[in-house]
Motif scaffolding. Structure first.
Motif, PDB file in Angstrom:
ATOM      1  N   TYR A  50       0.748  -1.114  -0.375  1.00 60.12           N
ATOM      2  CA  TYR A  50       0.101  -0.130   0.157  1.00 60.12           C
ATOM      3  C   TYR A  50       0.781   1.140  -0.023  1.00 60.12           C
ATOM      4  CZ  TYR A  50      -3.813  -3.233   1.400  1.00 60.12           C
ATOM      5  OH  TYR A  50      -4.659  -3.937   1.548  1.00 60.12           O
ATOM      6  N   VAL A  51       0.816   2.478  -0.754  1.00 60.53           N
ATOM      7  CA  VAL A  51       1.404   3.213  -0.825  1.00 60.53           C
ATOM      8  C   VAL A  51       0.317   4.544  -0.404  1.00 60.53           C
ATOM      9  CG1 VAL A  51       2.369   4.996  -1.813  1.00 60.53           C
ATOM     10  CG2 VAL A  51       2.881   3.041  -2.766  1.00 60.53           C
ATOM     11  N   ARG A  52       0.729   5.090   0.838  1.00 60.58           N
ATOM     12  CA  ARG A  52      -0.294   6.788   1.483  1.00 60.58           C
ATOM     13  C   ARG A  52      -1.842   6.027   1.472  1.00 60.58           C
ATOM     14  NH1 ARG A  52       2.991   8.825  -1.696  1.00 60.58           N
ATOM     15  NH2 ARG A  52       2.126   8.000  -3.555  1.00 60.58           N
ATOM     16  N   GLY A  53      -1.971   4.444   1.369  1.00 61.45           N
ATOM     17  CA  GLY A  53      -3.317   3.390   2.533  1.00 61.45           C
ATOM     18  C   GLY A  53      -3.979   3.020   0.638  1.00 61.45           C
ATOM     19  N   ASP A  54      -3.560   3.205   0.011  1.00 59.99           N
ATOM     20  CA  ASP A  54      -4.022   2.795  -1.602  1.00 59.99           C
ATOM     21  C   ASP A  54      -2.924   1.242  -1.800  1.00 59.99           C
ATOM     22  OD1 ASP A  54      -6.319   4.897  -1.940  1.00 59.99           O
ATOM     23  OD2 ASP A  54      -4.542   5.965  -3.238  1.00 59.99           O
ATOM     24  N   LEU A  55      -3.832   0.751  -1.895  1.00 63.95           N
ATOM     25  CA  LEU A  55      -3.670  -0.992  -2.706  1.00 63.95           C
ATOM     26  C   LEU A  55      -2.338  -0.759  -3.762  1.00 63.95           C
ATOM     27  CD1 LEU A  55      -3.362  -3.690  -1.945  1.00 63.95           C
ATOM     28  CD2 LEU A  55      -5.873  -4.196  -3.459  1.00 63.95           C
ATOM     29  N   VAL A  56      -1.687  -0.771  -3.996  1.00 61.24           N
ATOM     30  CA  VAL A  56      -0.638  -0.962  -5.004  1.00 61.24           C
ATOM     31  C   VAL A  56      -0.177  -2.320  -5.798  1.00 61.24           C
ATOM     32  CG1 VAL A  56      -0.208   1.567  -5.163  1.00 61.24           C
ATOM     33  CG2 VAL A  56       1.669  -0.182  -3.910  1.00 61.24           C
ATOM     34  N   TYR A  57      -0.380  -3.644  -4.840  1.00 59.18           N
ATOM     35  CA  TYR A  57       0.198  -4.421  -5.337  1.00 59.18           C
ATOM     36  C   TYR A  57      -0.693  -5.766  -4.735  1.00 59.18           C
ATOM     37  CZ  TYR A  57       2.503  -9.037  -5.943  1.00 59.18           C
ATOM     38  OH  TYR A  57       3.184 -10.131  -6.005  1.00 59.18           O
ATOM     39  N   ASP A  58      -0.971  -6.649  -5.179  1.00 56.65           N
ATOM     40  CA  ASP A  58      -2.156  -7.591  -4.367  1.00 56.65           C
ATOM     41  C   ASP A  58      -1.357  -8.818  -4.698  1.00 56.65           C
ATOM     42  OD1 ASP A  58      -3.671  -9.316  -3.316  1.00 56.65           O
ATOM     43  OD2 ASP A  58      -5.329  -7.842  -4.257  1.00 56.65           O
ATOM     44  N   SER A  59      -1.038 -10.401  -4.424  1.00 58.38           N
ATOM     45  CA  SER A  59      -0.214 -11.444  -5.424  1.00 58.38           C
ATOM     46  C   SER A  59      -1.280 -12.376  -5.828  1.00 58.38           C
ATOM     47  CB  SER A  59       0.564 -12.166  -3.952  1.00 58.38           C
ATOM     48  OG  SER A  59      -0.009 -12.114  -2.866  1.00 58.38           O
ATOM     49  N   GLU A  60      -3.150 -11.610  -5.206  1.00 53.40           N
ATOM     50  CA  GLU A  60      -3.752 -12.842  -5.053  1.00 53.40           C
ATOM     51  C   GLU A  60      -4.396 -12.546  -6.542  1.00 53.40           C
ATOM     52  OE1 GLU A  60      -3.986 -16.254  -4.051  1.00 53.40           O
ATOM     53  OE2 GLU A  60      -1.853 -15.133  -2.807  1.00 53.40           O
ATOM     54  N   SER A  61      -4.411 -10.810  -6.674  1.00 51.68           N
ATOM     55  CA  SER A  61      -4.962 -10.989  -7.984  1.00 51.68           C
ATOM     56  C   SER A  61      -4.961 -11.547  -9.127  1.00 51.68           C
ATOM     57  CB  SER A  61      -5.665  -9.163  -7.218  1.00 51.68           C
ATOM     58  OG  SER A  61      -4.652  -8.907  -8.053  1.00 51.68           O
ATOM     59  N   LYS A  62      -5.540 -10.744 -10.362  1.00 50.73           N
ATOM     60  CA  LYS A  62      -5.146 -11.440 -11.687  1.00 50.73           C
ATOM     61  C   LYS A  62      -3.941 -10.921 -12.193  1.00 50.73           C
ATOM     62  CE  LYS A  62      -7.023 -12.701 -16.073  1.00 50.73           C
ATOM     63  NZ  LYS A  62      -8.333 -13.313 -16.883  1.00 50.73           N
ATOM     64  N   SER A  63      -4.209  -9.332 -11.666  1.00 50.21           N
ATOM     65  CA  SER A  63      -3.577  -8.054 -12.601  1.00 50.21           C
ATOM     66  C   SER A  63      -2.297  -7.927 -12.049  1.00 50.21           C
ATOM     67  CB  SER A  63      -4.025  -6.581 -13.468  1.00 50.21           C
ATOM     68  OG  SER A  63      -5.025  -6.897 -11.589  1.00 50.21           O
ATOM     69  N   LYS A  64      -3.027  -8.232 -10.220  1.00 51.58           N
ATOM     70  CA  LYS A  64      -1.462  -8.348  -9.581  1.00 51.58           C
ATOM     71  C   LYS A  64      -1.300  -6.366  -9.009  1.00 51.58           C
ATOM     72  CE  LYS A  64       0.295 -12.378  -9.826  1.00 51.58           C
ATOM     73  NZ  LYS A  64      -0.380 -13.322  -8.804  1.00 51.58           N
ATOM     74  N   PHE A  65      -1.471  -5.425 -10.855  1.00 47.60           N
ATOM     75  CA  PHE A  65      -0.792  -3.850 -10.243  1.00 47.60           C
ATOM     76  C   PHE A  65      -2.183  -3.577  -9.911  1.00 47.60           C
ATOM     77  CE2 PHE A  65       2.368  -6.597 -11.152  1.00 47.60           C
ATOM     78  CZ  PHE A  65       3.483  -5.899  -9.757  1.00 47.60           C
ATOM     79  N   MET A  66      -2.899  -2.162  -9.858  1.00 47.61           N
ATOM     80  CA  MET A  66      -3.894  -1.491  -9.871  1.00 47.61           C
ATOM     81  C   MET A  66      -3.041  -0.385 -10.912  1.00 47.61           C
ATOM     82  SD  MET A  66      -5.206  -1.952  -6.761  1.00 47.61           S
ATOM     83  CE  MET A  66      -4.377  -3.501  -7.637  1.00 47.61           C
ATOM     84  N   LYS A  67      -4.408  -0.299 -11.624  1.00 47.99           N
ATOM     85  CA  LYS A  67      -4.859   0.458 -12.862  1.00 47.99           C
ATOM     86  C   LYS A  67      -3.813   1.745 -13.326  1.00 47.99           C
ATOM     87  CE  LYS A  67      -8.389  -2.488 -15.495  1.00 47.99           C
ATOM     88  NZ  LYS A  67      -9.591  -2.739 -16.326  1.00 47.99           N
ATOM     89  N   SER A  68      -4.583   2.110 -12.308  1.00 52.37           N
ATOM     90  CA  SER A  68      -4.272   3.668 -12.115  1.00 52.37           C
ATOM     91  C   SER A  68      -3.018   3.970 -10.991  1.00 52.37           C
ATOM     92  CB  SER A  68      -5.134   4.564 -11.689  1.00 52.37           C
ATOM     93  OG  SER A  68      -4.726   5.532 -10.948  1.00 52.37           O
ATOM     94  N   PRO A  69      -1.648   4.015 -11.254  1.00 49.33           N
ATOM     95  CA  PRO A  69      -0.674   4.451 -10.438  1.00 49.33           C
ATOM     96  C   PRO A  69      -0.287   5.040  -9.572  1.00 49.33           C
ATOM     97  CG  PRO A  69      -0.240   3.465 -13.108  1.00 49.33           C
ATOM     98  CD  PRO A  69      -0.812   4.027 -13.081  1.00 49.33           C
ATOM     99  N   LYS A  70      -0.729   4.969  -8.061  1.00 56.80           N
ATOM    100  CA  LYS A  70      -0.484   5.499  -7.116  1.00 56.80           C
ATOM    101  C   LYS A  70       1.088   6.508  -6.633  1.00 56.80           C
ATOM    102  CE  LYS A  70      -4.702   4.015  -6.971  1.00 56.80           C
ATOM    103  NZ  LYS A  70      -6.091   5.005  -6.845  1.00 56.80           N
ATOM    104  N   GLY A  71       2.152   5.582  -7.918  1.00 57.07           N
ATOM    105  CA  GLY A  71       3.040   6.522  -6.815  1.00 57.07           C
ATOM    106  C   GLY A  71       3.151   8.494  -7.088  1.00 57.07           C
ATOM    107  N   LYS A  72       4.444   8.800  -6.138  1.00 58.06           N
ATOM    108  CA  LYS A  72       4.771  10.514  -7.049  1.00 58.06           C
ATOM    109  C   LYS A  72       5.547  10.518  -6.463  1.00 58.06           C
ATOM    110  CE  LYS A  72       0.439  12.630  -4.043  1.00 58.06           C
ATOM    111  NZ  LYS A  72       0.405  13.454  -3.189  1.00 58.06           N
ATOM    112  N   LEU A  73       6.314  11.450  -8.034  1.00 58.49           N
ATOM    113  CA  LEU A  73       7.545  11.878  -7.774  1.00 58.49           C
ATOM    114  C   LEU A  73       7.433  12.896  -6.571  1.00 58.49           C
ATOM    115  CD1 LEU A  73       7.786  12.833 -11.005  1.00 58.49           C
ATOM    116  CD2 LEU A  73       8.878  10.829  -9.859  1.00 58.49           C
ATOM    117  N   LEU A  74       8.795  12.379  -5.566  1.00 59.51           N
ATOM    118  CA  LEU A  74       9.049  13.692  -4.111  1.00 59.51           C
ATOM    119  C   LEU A  74       9.743  14.953  -4.895  1.00 59.51           C
ATOM    120  CD1 LEU A  74       9.221  10.546  -1.833  1.00 59.51           C
ATOM    121  CD2 LEU A  74       7.590  11.430  -2.986  1.00 59.51           C
ATOM    122  N   LEU A  75       9.202  15.347  -5.773  1.00 60.93           N
ATOM    123  CA  LEU A  75      10.292  16.864  -6.019  1.00 60.93           C
ATOM    124  C   LEU A  75       9.733  17.926  -5.583  1.00 60.93           C
ATOM    125  CD1 LEU A  75      11.487  15.744  -9.948  1.00 60.93           C
ATOM    126  CD2 LEU A  75      12.487  15.817  -7.850  1.00 60.93           C
TER     127      LEU A  75
END
Length: 457
Positions: free
Chosen positions: A428-453
């Motif tokens: 989870y990144v900031r409480g949002d699921l970004v990877y789930d080993s049990e799901s078919k797609s594994k990753f969320m369609k909408s990336p949740k990462g941020k650039l720390l700049l």
């Protein structure tokens, strides 16, 4: 809506808690509560984690992503997917081997634009120090780089030249008082000539003796002691003798930290096969006795953290094909190991065998790394007002590293087929699921990462 992560095994800094973590709508930890208080929390979405372990997300402060310019080696999308699958919620990208390297603000913007909107975890950036770019330091610091990286020997790419002694001295002088650490690849260019069979690992190992690292660190300490308020960091310590020098320098008042890598803690030279150039890195992997001394260096407070130094390349540069006339030539192959996705399991496998605990994972892979790069006010622990960056994992699961499970762009690595302890289940990144080993797609369609700049793109 607020979210309540309910778990019987929450790994805090010094305590294993049966309870829950309340996360506000902005993705910050609002409160850590014990099990008997859960019933009083209303109007939340409950996330039930049962007997799995909930831990602060890993902060890997040493990663080579290589995009743009060498995106075929590794890219932001593939690297951050691999990170998420490994329980890593923040990675710090090194200034090379991308083209252009991150040696000024303009180049930083090129890299940031390449990463924008495709990253699955948070990404911070190191600036680079090369001859004659000290005038760029202020702008890079203002833009939000987490520190600076330089080499004392050739880096392997022509775009990122190494520093001589006077240039290193000038870089320290310019950075003193800035709170920006100077991370240094500490090897002096005193390589021994290749006199053996280049397809044997021992030949490569002899060509880069530990004296290269030891003498470089002695020189760094000598220069560093001239400058008050300089922050120095020795990357990828391979020699336990180096680790002791660094601790001794701290006792003299020098602000200096060090890291080692999963390959130095997991592998040893005696076990590396002929022609297996996926094992090649610089500094090299040393003998079994040195490996055990590196583990002991953690207990002696000589090493501060462990990182991946994820540095993959394409198979042709690794000389992995039997059809290549230079197949398996350790002296000619690219030096770098791909391990970003496996770090948690690799470290835990070795650490548990040697009496370390869950708390040491957090200490060496999340807390110390976030302190190094100045993110310790928001990353690296489960605490009020921190980002709700979590890894949910099973520390008891035994897994095998298989090519089909790897999300790095290039799969070659020295761990293929190895059994490791611990499996990442969710990230989870900031409480949002970004990877789930049990799901078919594994990753969320909408990336949740941020650039720390600190700059607008």
């Amino acid at each position: 809506m607020s979210r309540l992560f309910i778990c019987k095994n929450i790994v805090l800094e010094h305590t294993l808690l049966n309870g829950a973590v309340l996360v506000d709508p902005d993705g910050k930890v609002e409160k850590v509560i014990e099990a008997d208080e859960i019933c009083f929390v209303k109007n939340t979405r409950k996330i039930l984690l049962g007997n799995d372990f909930l831990m602060a997300g890993i902060v890997d402060s040493h990663v080579h992503i290589n995009e743009p310019g060498r995106t075929e080696w590794e890219g932001f999308e593939s690297a951050t997917k691999a990170a998420a699958a490994g329980g890593i919620t923040t990675i710090c990208d090194m200034p090379l081997n991308s083209i252009p390297p991150t040696t000024n603000v303009e180049n930083l913007l090129v890299k940031a634009h390449a990463a924008r909107d495709i990253i699955h975890v948070d990404v911070a950036f190191w600036g680079g120090v090369v001859p004659d770019n000290t005038d760029a330091f202020y702008g890079l610091i203002k833009a939000g780089v987490v520190g600076f990286k330089c080499f004392m020997c050739p880096s392997g790419v022509k775009e990122f030249e190494c520093l001589n002694e006077s240039q290193l001295d000038l870089a320290m002088k310019k950075l003193k008082g800035s709170n920006a650490p100077l991370a240094i690849h500490a090897e002096l260019a005193i390589c021994e000539p290749c006199t053996g069979n280049p397809q044997k690992y021992e030949t490569f190992l002899k060509s880069r003796p530990e004296e290269m690292e030891i003498e470089a660190v002695k020189k760094i300490i000598e220069i560093g002691l001239k400058y008050d308020k300089i922050m120095l960091h020795i990357v990828h310590v391979s020699s336990a003798k180096t680790a002791k020098l660094i601790k001794d320098a701290r006792l003299k008042g020098l602000r200096i930290t060090s890291e080692t890598c999963h390959h130095y803690l997991t592998l040893c030279s005696q076990e590396i096969p002929d022609r297996a150039t996926q094992y090649k890195c610089c500094p090299p992997i040393r003998n079994r006795e040195n490996r055990e001394d590196l583990w002991l260096a953690f207990k002696e407070k000589q090493i501060d953290m462990v990182v991946s130094d994820h540095s993959p390349s394409t198979p042709d540069l690794k000389l992995l094909s039997p059809d290549d006339e230079n197949f398996g030539d350790y002296m000619k192959a690219w030096g770098g190991i791909a391990s970003l996705q496996f770090g948690l399991s690799l470290f835990w496998t070795g650490a548990k065998q040697r009496g370390f605990t869950f708390f040491h994972i957090n200490k060496y892979m999340s807390r110390a790394t976030s302190v190094l790069v100045g993110l310790h006010g928001s990353k690296g622990r489960i605490q009020e007002n921190y980002d709700a960056d979590f890894v949910v994992w099973d520390p008891h699961a035994i897994c095998t590293i298989n090519e089909s499970d790897i999300y790095h762009k290039n799969k070659a690595n020295p761990y293929m087929g190895r059994e490791v302890l611990g499996k990442v289940l969710k990230t989870y990144v900031r409480g949002d699921l970004v990877y789930d080993s049990e799901s078919k797609s594994k990753f969320m369609k909408s990336p949740k990462g941020k650039l720390l700049l600190d700059i607008d793109l």
